[in-house]
Design a protein around this motif. Sequence first.
Motif, mmCIF file in Angstrom:
data_model
loop_
_atom_site.group_PDB
_atom_site.id
_atom_site.type_symbol
_atom_site.label_atom_id
_atom_site.label_comp_id
_atom_site.label_asym_id
_atom_site.label_seq_id
_atom_site.Cartn_x
_atom_site.Cartn_y
_atom_site.Cartn_z
ATOM 1 N N VAL A 1 1.291 -0.650 0.207
ATOM 2 C CA VAL A 1 2.151 -0.132 1.163
ATOM 3 C C VAL A 1 1.439 0.285 2.824
ATOM 4 C CG1 VAL A 1 3.470 0.211 -0.950
ATOM 5 C CG2 VAL A 1 1.312 2.067 0.714
ATOM 6 N N TYR A 2 2.278 0.737 3.621
ATOM 7 C CA TYR A 2 1.936 1.092 4.644
ATOM 8 C C TYR A 2 2.711 2.622 4.736
ATOM 9 C CZ TYR A 2 -0.711 -2.249 6.737
ATOM 10 O OH TYR A 2 -1.910 -3.615 7.210
ATOM 11 N N PHE A 3 1.968 3.161 4.881
ATOM 12 C CA PHE A 3 2.429 4.919 5.601
ATOM 13 C C PHE A 3 2.046 4.664 7.293
ATOM 14 C CE2 PHE A 3 -0.148 5.753 1.426
ATOM 15 C CZ PHE A 3 1.040 6.370 1.374
ATOM 16 N N ASP A 4 3.539 4.815 7.205
ATOM 17 C CA ASP A 4 3.850 4.750 9.181
ATOM 18 C C ASP A 4 4.278 5.459 9.746
ATOM 19 O OD1 ASP A 4 5.259 3.048 11.163
ATOM 20 O OD2 ASP A 4 4.100 1.779 10.365
ATOM 21 N N THR A 5 3.741 6.196 10.999
ATOM 22 C CA THR A 5 5.012 7.010 10.992
ATOM 23 C C THR A 5 6.527 6.869 12.131
ATOM 24 O OG1 THR A 5 3.946 6.606 13.930
ATOM 25 C CG2 THR A 5 2.792 8.132 12.797
ATOM 26 N N GLU A 6 6.958 5.394 12.080
ATOM 27 C CA GLU A 6 8.348 4.862 11.739
ATOM 28 C C GLU A 6 8.718 5.135 10.878
ATOM 29 O OE1 GLU A 6 9.362 2.725 14.716
ATOM 30 O OE2 GLU A 6 8.092 4.863 15.140
ATOM 31 N N THR A 7 8.390 5.599 9.862
ATOM 32 C CA THR A 7 8.925 6.246 8.527
ATOM 33 C C THR A 7 8.441 6.834 7.744
ATOM 34 O OG1 THR A 7 7.321 4.295 7.404
ATOM 35 C CG2 THR A 7 9.869 3.689 8.255
ATOM 36 N N HIS A 8 7.386 7.920 7.904
ATOM 37 C CA HIS A 8 7.189 8.745 6.980
ATOM 38 C C HIS A 8 6.521 9.691 7.885
ATOM 39 C CE1 HIS A 8 6.330 5.884 4.060
ATOM 40 N NE2 HIS A 8 5.679 6.248 3.693
ATOM 41 N N VAL A 9 6.056 10.744 7.827
ATOM 42 C CA VAL A 9 5.754 11.748 8.232
ATOM 43 C C VAL A 9 4.231 12.132 8.016
ATOM 44 C CG1 VAL A 9 5.607 14.391 8.106
ATOM 45 C CG2 VAL A 9 7.685 13.430 8.070
ATOM 46 N N ILE A 10 3.162 11.646 8.687
ATOM 47 C CA ILE A 10 1.440 11.667 7.977
ATOM 48 C C ILE A 10 0.806 12.748 7.761
ATOM 49 C CG2 ILE A 10 -0.694 9.968 8.555
ATOM 50 C CD1 ILE A 10 1.786 8.955 7.869
ATOM 51 N N ARG A 11 -0.045 13.099 6.655
ATOM 52 C CA ARG A 11 -0.951 14.120 6.130
ATOM 53 C C ARG A 11 -1.719 13.521 6.284
ATOM 54 N NH1 ARG A 11 3.432 14.179 1.988
ATOM 55 N NH2 ARG A 11 2.322 14.342 1.058
ATOM 56 N N PRO A 12 -2.758 14.557 5.817
ATOM 57 C CA PRO A 12 -4.310 14.634 5.951
ATOM 58 C C PRO A 12 -4.251 13.524 4.183
ATOM 59 C CG PRO A 12 -3.828 16.143 6.587
ATOM 60 C CD PRO A 12 -2.860 15.693 6.326
ATOM 61 N N GLU A 13 -3.499 13.527 3.377
ATOM 62 C CA GLU A 13 -3.876 12.760 2.172
ATOM 63 C C GLU A 13 -3.509 10.954 2.692
ATOM 64 O OE1 GLU A 13 -2.890 17.088 0.989
ATOM 65 O OE2 GLU A 13 -1.929 15.623 2.903
ATOM 66 N N HIS A 14 -2.424 11.026 3.340
ATOM 67 C CA HIS A 14 -2.197 10.098 3.887
ATOM 68 C C HIS A 14 -3.516 8.743 4.754
ATOM 69 C CE1 HIS A 14 1.886 11.481 3.832
ATOM 70 N NE2 HIS A 14 2.312 10.193 3.033
ATOM 71 N N VAL A 15 -4.145 9.596 5.060
ATOM 72 C CA VAL A 15 -5.422 8.787 5.611
ATOM 73 C C VAL A 15 -6.000 8.476 4.646
ATOM 74 C CG1 VAL A 15 -7.483 9.230 7.357
ATOM 75 C CG2 VAL A 15 -4.683 9.970 7.901
ATOM 76 N N MET A 16 -6.443 9.566 3.927
ATOM 77 C CA MET A 16 -6.987 9.715 2.977
ATOM 78 C C MET A 16 -7.096 8.360 1.683
ATOM 79 S SD MET A 16 -7.932 14.525 2.189
ATOM 80 C CE MET A 16 -8.742 13.812 0.700
ATOM 81 N N ALA A 17 -5.707 8.303 1.344
ATOM 82 C CA ALA A 17 -5.807 7.842 -0.016
ATOM 83 C C ALA A 17 -5.294 5.811 0.840
ATOM 84 C CB ALA A 17 -4.674 7.397 0.489
ATOM 85 N N SER A 18 -5.524 6.236 2.751
ATOM 86 C CA SER A 18 -6.123 4.973 2.137
ATOM 87 C C SER A 18 -8.216 4.810 2.172
ATOM 88 C CB SER A 18 -5.639 5.310 4.650
ATOM 89 O OG SER A 18 -5.909 3.376 4.775
#
Length: 407
Positions: A203-220
């Motif tokens: 999956v991609y966490f993307d500012t077009e579809t998600h509100v990015i938090r530190p957890e999204h960066v850490m998950a990657s």
Amino acid sequence: MTTTSKSAGDKPKLKAETLGGGSLKPPQRARPPFDQIALLLQGGGALGAYQAGVYEALAEAGLHPDWVAGISIGAINSALIAGNPPETRVEKLRAFWEGVTARPWWAPDEALIAQFVEGDAARNVLNQSAAARAAVGGIDGFFAPHMRNPWLAPAGAPDATSYYDTAALKTTLERLVDFDRLNHDGGMRFSVGAVNVRSGNFVYFDTETHVIRPEHVMASGALPPGFPAVEIDGEHYWDGGIVSNTPLNWVLESVPRRDTLAFQVDLWNARGRFPRSIAEVATRQKEIQYSSRTRANSDRFRQLQQVRCALADLLDRLPPELADSPEARLLRPAADHRVYNLVQLIYRSKSYEADSKDYEFSRLSMQDRWRAGYNDAVRALRHPDVLARPNNPAGIGVFDLAEPGYD
């Protein structure tokens, strides 16, 4: 189109070196004739300092990305770029990389020792020592070992599924990244890739579809079994590099398609010499595993782009009765005349770097890698066609800073 170049020499400063009698500092550039500039950052742990050097050169040339996408350490570097204004991005990158390469008071000073010893064997010993420190004691501001070995922890315990805890990384990201800017105010699209542990889907966490938090960066960057999965909205995610270690396809195949100048900064070289020892086998295996077939992907995209352009030309020549047929209407979304320049910058490991290079966080190696990225990017920007729209029928230019002998 392919260009070749050696890696930069080893000198003490991070930038403004001299090569062949001329300054390596890049000149300011006018905005290239593309709809967007994309920066694609591969995963690779401690090797990610190379990406910071590349970005510094791009920033000095006035080439600020409209879209930054990353996997693993590339996700962290991407957040540091997208989550800060242009004038402080290099400063924040340097703060992160100097923080995670800070030497404990009791550890030997590799830079000082390197002044008195010579040869690859000596440098390999210094690097392996730094890697062992990271493996045993963790990295300040990044990860720390659990007090209990996960093999001894009961199933379901917080420390049962990883060797390290990454809570410190969350604190570091919150300190160095403005997530309000990243999500709303920066004008830069941001994407990071991860793998859903339960489904196995990428999956991609993307500012077009998600509100990015530190957890999204850490998950990657949650590479098992070293790091624990990160929970986001009831699901758990691991490092995107498990499936694909480069965001190339996500950016170049996104719709609507746009004329794109893409800088792809990879940390693992798929091509290399045949290993001569078991240590070199481990290094080569990791390089192949995490390179994610970068050149194969770019070759595939080039072929797809040729088909799109040819199809667009063919549809434009159809007589009216065929141009409005159901078949033509079906094919038209796949056809266009968009153009792409793909600039590939790949870190070339030194002969003394072993399979531990992705967790070898010494200050000396960080500076070497940062400098190499800076110099490679400056060289790429000197090519007269890198920033120009491609004029070939396929509408794509590929520029590969490759070591001679591997093209």
